[in-house]
Design a protein around this motif. Structure first.
Motif, PDB file in Angstrom:
ATOM      1  N   GLU A  11       0.827  -1.210   0.000  1.00 32.92           N
ATOM      2  CA  GLU A  11       0.000   0.000   0.000  1.00 32.92           C
ATOM      3  C   GLU A  11       0.864   1.264   0.000  1.00 32.92           C
ATOM      4  O   GLU A  11       1.778   1.410   0.812  1.00 32.92           O
ATOM      5  CB  GLU A  11      -0.903  -0.014   1.235  1.00 32.92           C
ATOM      6  CG  GLU A  11      -1.868   1.159   1.308  1.00 32.92           C
ATOM      7  CD  GLU A  11      -2.706   1.116   2.575  1.00 32.92           C
ATOM      8  OE1 GLU A  11      -3.369   2.123   2.863  1.00 32.92           O
ATOM      9  OE2 GLU A  11      -2.687   0.082   3.276  1.00 32.92           O
ATOM     10  N   LYS A  12       0.594   2.184  -0.916  1.00 37.20           N
ATOM     11  CA  LYS A  12       1.318   3.447  -0.996  1.00 37.20           C
ATOM     12  C   LYS A  12       0.432   4.589  -0.498  1.00 37.20           C
ATOM     13  O   LYS A  12      -0.786   4.571  -0.675  1.00 37.20           O
ATOM     14  CB  LYS A  12       1.764   3.728  -2.437  1.00 37.20           C
ATOM     15  CG  LYS A  12       2.684   2.656  -3.026  1.00 37.20           C
ATOM     16  CD  LYS A  12       3.966   2.522  -2.223  1.00 37.20           C
ATOM     17  CE  LYS A  12       4.886   1.459  -2.808  1.00 37.20           C
ATOM     18  NZ  LYS A  12       6.098   1.258  -1.970  1.00 37.20           N
ATOM     19  N   ASP A  60       7.090   5.324   1.961  1.00 37.01           N
ATOM     20  CA  ASP A  60       5.794   5.600   1.330  1.00 37.01           C
ATOM     21  C   ASP A  60       4.783   4.483   1.584  1.00 37.01           C
ATOM     22  O   ASP A  60       4.177   3.934   0.663  1.00 37.01           O
ATOM     23  CB  ASP A  60       5.983   5.816  -0.180  1.00 37.01           C
ATOM     24  CG  ASP A  60       4.744   6.445  -0.823  1.00 37.01           C
ATOM     25  OD1 ASP A  60       4.034   7.192  -0.118  1.00 37.01           O
ATOM     26  OD2 ASP A  60       4.484   6.177  -2.013  1.00 37.01           O
ATOM     27  N   ALA A  61       4.612   4.152   2.848  1.00 37.52           N
ATOM     28  CA  ALA A  61       3.676   3.094   3.243  1.00 37.52           C
ATOM     29  C   ALA A  61       2.996   3.515   4.543  1.00 37.52           C
ATOM     30  O   ALA A  61       3.454   4.441   5.222  1.00 37.52           O
ATOM     31  CB  ALA A  61       4.421   1.772   3.414  1.00 37.52           C
ATOM     32  N   PRO A  62       1.895   2.862   4.916  1.00 34.63           N
ATOM     33  CA  PRO A  62       1.212   3.221   6.162  1.00 34.63           C
ATOM     34  C   PRO A  62       2.179   3.287   7.344  1.00 34.63           C
ATOM     35  O   PRO A  62       2.986   2.375   7.545  1.00 34.63           O
ATOM     36  CB  PRO A  62       0.191   2.091   6.335  1.00 34.63           C
ATOM     37  CG  PRO A  62      -0.112   1.667   4.938  1.00 34.63           C
ATOM     38  CD  PRO A  62       1.197   1.770   4.204  1.00 34.63           C
ATOM     39  N   THR A  63       2.085   4.365   8.088  1.00 38.55           N
ATOM     40  CA  THR A  63       3.043   4.635   9.164  1.00 38.55           C
ATOM     41  C   THR A  63       2.316   4.908  10.473  1.00 38.55           C
ATOM     42  O   THR A  63       1.326   5.636  10.509  1.00 38.55           O
ATOM     43  CB  THR A  63       3.926   5.849   8.801  1.00 38.55           C
ATOM     44  OG1 THR A  63       4.691   5.538   7.628  1.00 38.55           O
ATOM     45  CG2 THR A  63       4.871   6.206   9.941  1.00 38.55           C
ATOM     46  N   LEU A  64       2.840   4.322  11.537  1.00 38.92           N
ATOM     47  CA  LEU A  64       2.334   4.564  12.891  1.00 38.92           C
ATOM     48  C   LEU A  64       3.384   5.365  13.652  1.00 38.92           C
ATOM     49  O   LEU A  64       4.559   4.983  13.685  1.00 38.92           O
ATOM     50  CB  LEU A  64       2.064   3.238  13.607  1.00 38.92           C
ATOM     51  CG  LEU A  64       1.657   3.320  15.085  1.00 38.92           C
ATOM     52  CD1 LEU A  64       0.326   4.042  15.248  1.00 38.92           C
ATOM     53  CD2 LEU A  64       1.589   1.916  15.700  1.00 38.92           C
ATOM     54  N   MET A 101      -7.826   5.516  12.321  1.00 38.43           N
ATOM     55  CA  MET A 101      -6.562   5.256  11.650  1.00 38.43           C
ATOM     56  C   MET A 101      -6.569   5.902  10.270  1.00 38.43           C
ATOM     57  O   MET A 101      -7.620   6.044   9.641  1.00 38.43           O
ATOM     58  CB  MET A 101      -6.308   3.754  11.539  1.00 38.43           C
ATOM     59  CG  MET A 101      -5.958   3.108  12.866  1.00 38.43           C
ATOM     60  SD  MET A 101      -5.302   1.431  12.697  1.00 38.43           S
ATOM     61  CE  MET A 101      -6.780   0.542  12.233  1.00 38.43           C
ATOM     62  N   GLY A 102      -5.385   6.291   9.808  1.00 39.03           N
ATOM     63  CA  GLY A 102      -5.249   6.885   8.489  1.00 39.03           C
ATOM     64  C   GLY A 102      -4.008   6.339   7.804  1.00 39.03           C
ATOM     65  O   GLY A 102      -3.398   5.366   8.264  1.00 39.03           O
ATOM     66  N   ASP A 103      -3.621   6.970   6.702  1.00 46.17           N
ATOM     67  CA  ASP A 103      -2.362   6.573   6.058  1.00 46.17           C
ATOM     68  C   ASP A 103      -1.209   6.759   7.046  1.00 46.17           C
ATOM     69  O   ASP A 103      -0.272   5.969   7.095  1.00 46.17           O
ATOM     70  CB  ASP A 103      -2.117   7.427   4.810  1.00 46.17           C
ATOM     71  CG  ASP A 103      -3.129   7.136   3.712  1.00 46.17           C
ATOM     72  OD1 ASP A 103      -3.632   5.995   3.664  1.00 46.17           O
ATOM     73  OD2 ASP A 103      -3.414   8.044   2.917  1.00 46.17           O
ATOM     74  N   GLY A 124       4.131  -0.112   7.334  1.00 42.82           N
ATOM     75  CA  GLY A 124       5.394  -0.041   6.610  1.00 42.82           C
ATOM     76  C   GLY A 124       6.494   0.522   7.492  1.00 42.82           C
ATOM     77  O   GLY A 124       7.669   0.190   7.347  1.00 42.82           O
ATOM     78  N   LEU A 125       6.082   1.381   8.448  1.00 39.91           N
ATOM     79  CA  LEU A 125       7.046   2.018   9.350  1.00 39.91           C
ATOM     80  C   LEU A 125       6.360   2.343  10.668  1.00 39.91           C
ATOM     81  O   LEU A 125       5.208   2.775  10.682  1.00 39.91           O
ATOM     82  CB  LEU A 125       7.585   3.317   8.723  1.00 39.91           C
ATOM     83  CG  LEU A 125       8.474   4.207   9.609  1.00 39.91           C
ATOM     84  CD1 LEU A 125       9.804   3.519   9.905  1.00 39.91           C
ATOM     85  CD2 LEU A 125       8.708   5.569   8.945  1.00 39.91           C
TER      86      LEU A 125
END
Length: 368
Positions: A11-12, A60-64, A101-103, A124-125
């Motif tokens: 997912e980007k 460039d991936a979903p990040t928390l 939750m979001g991107d 992703g991160l």
């Protein structure tokens, strides 16, 4: 911990940077990307937040993004909107009554540690802000969150409970701890740290201290009224400079606020009022503020020039480093004063507090 066993997230999110990174920030983005799991220990004022946002943009991936207190959620959100192409709709928040939750998702460690839906998401991160907390029972639960990559941020990955190694075992290898490089190349200027020793205000307080035992001695020394004229002298010396006064005790903070007619910001201050004071400080509407321990971590007050520490947390090296970090930046002069009672255990504590700063090359003077 090596996260290479976790697959890349397809997912980007389209989080492009809108600012240029400094060369050393680009270097640490690449190092963190290659290592997959790292702790960035650059000094305060060097742009660790921006570096981690650069890493987020590269992945460039979903990040928390995990933070220790709610006030830092808004601060991170401002940084993300200011320095990337992300929109407000893409940024979710997970704390208190807000659970979206979001991107990019901003969450407190407390909420993330409750085995929420954050554990079911493929990240992703994960960015662990103020990562020195991670060995503690509540915070360490979040280390089991799965992600392709992770990075911890802390200018002071030191602890007084000998659990420093756990920070790196749980999150990743330390990178960027060479402060001398930043000082030498003037990416960050060294603050001048001065320990100001004061006598007892009267025999009454000296006798009270001598008769006390254990922790009560520290409290009495911390609240020595003789500190007030010394702090007043420092404020006069730095009239017009943006100044933060730190204190550990609510009663002391209230007394200083009354004495100097200044706002005192603590955990008891209404959240909106607290944010309003900080915003006025950033905008030069207020030149001096008094803060409790809530000012120790992550505050985005980049123009502060003077820090006055009226009382501290025993011999905590981390706290002294964090407070000094509030005035560390790439330009101008930075002065830090630690006011302590001469001949008390507080004098011993403050000398221990500055050990980490001295190890990193920060000059420390003791003045009576």
């Amino acid at each position: 911990q090596d996260n290479s066993k976790f697959r890349e997230v397809d997912e980007k999110i389209g989080a492009d940077l809108t600012v240029d990174l400094r060369d050393y920030q680009k270097e640490y983005v690449e190092r963190a990307y290659e290592k997959k799991a790292a702790v960035l220990a650059n000094p305060a004022g060097s742009g660790k937040t921006v570096t981690s946002i650069g890493l987020m943009s590269k992945i460039d991936a979903p990040t928390l993004i995990l933070v220790p207190q709610r006030s830092l959620v808004g601060q991170w959100k401002r940084e993300l909107l200011d320095k990337t192409t992300l929109t407000e709709d893409q940024i979710g928040e997970y704390h208190g009554d807000e659970k979206r939750m979001g991107d990019i998702t901003l969450a407190t460690y407390h909420m993330a540690g409750e085995k929420t839906s954050l554990f079911r998401k493929e990240w992703g991160l994960i960015i662990f802000d103020e990562v020195h907390h991670i060995p503690s029972k509540l915070f360490r639960k979040t280390a089991s969150l799965q992600s392709t990559r992770r990075i911890g941020l802390s200018a002071s990955p030191v602890r007084e409970d000998s659990k420093e190694r756990e920070i790196f075992a749980l999150i990743g290898q330390e990178i960027g701890g060479d402060w001398a490089r930043f000082f030498k190349q003037e990416y960050v200027l060294k603050p001048d740290v001065n320990i100001k020793l004061v006598e007892w205000e009267s025999d009454f307080y000296r006798n009270k201290y001598n008769e006390a035992s254990g922790f009560k001695k520290s409290i009495i020394a911390s609240k020595n009224p003789a500190k007030i004229p010394k702090i007043e002298s420092l404020l006069e010396q730095h009239e017009g400079d943006k100044t933060i006064i730190f204190c550990d005790w609510i009663e002391q903070g209230e007394k200083l606020a009354e004495e100097f007619d200044l706002p005192f910001i603590s955990g008891e201050t209404d959240f909106d009022d607290r944010e309003d004071y900080f915003e006025k400080f950033r905008n030069d509407e207020i030149k001096t503020i008094i803060v409790s321990r809530i000012g120790d971590e992550g505050l985005d007050l980049p123009d502060a020039e003077v820090g006055i520490i009226a009382s501290g947390q025993g011999g905590s090296r981390r706290q002294a480093t964090q407070r000094a970090g509030r005035v560390m930046r790439p330009f101008g002069d930075a002065q830090v004063y630690i006011v302590a009672t001469k001949g008390s255990n507080e004098e011993d504590f403050v000398k221990r507090q500055v050990e980490h700063l001295k190890e990193k090359g920060v000059p420390v003077k003791v003045e009576e």
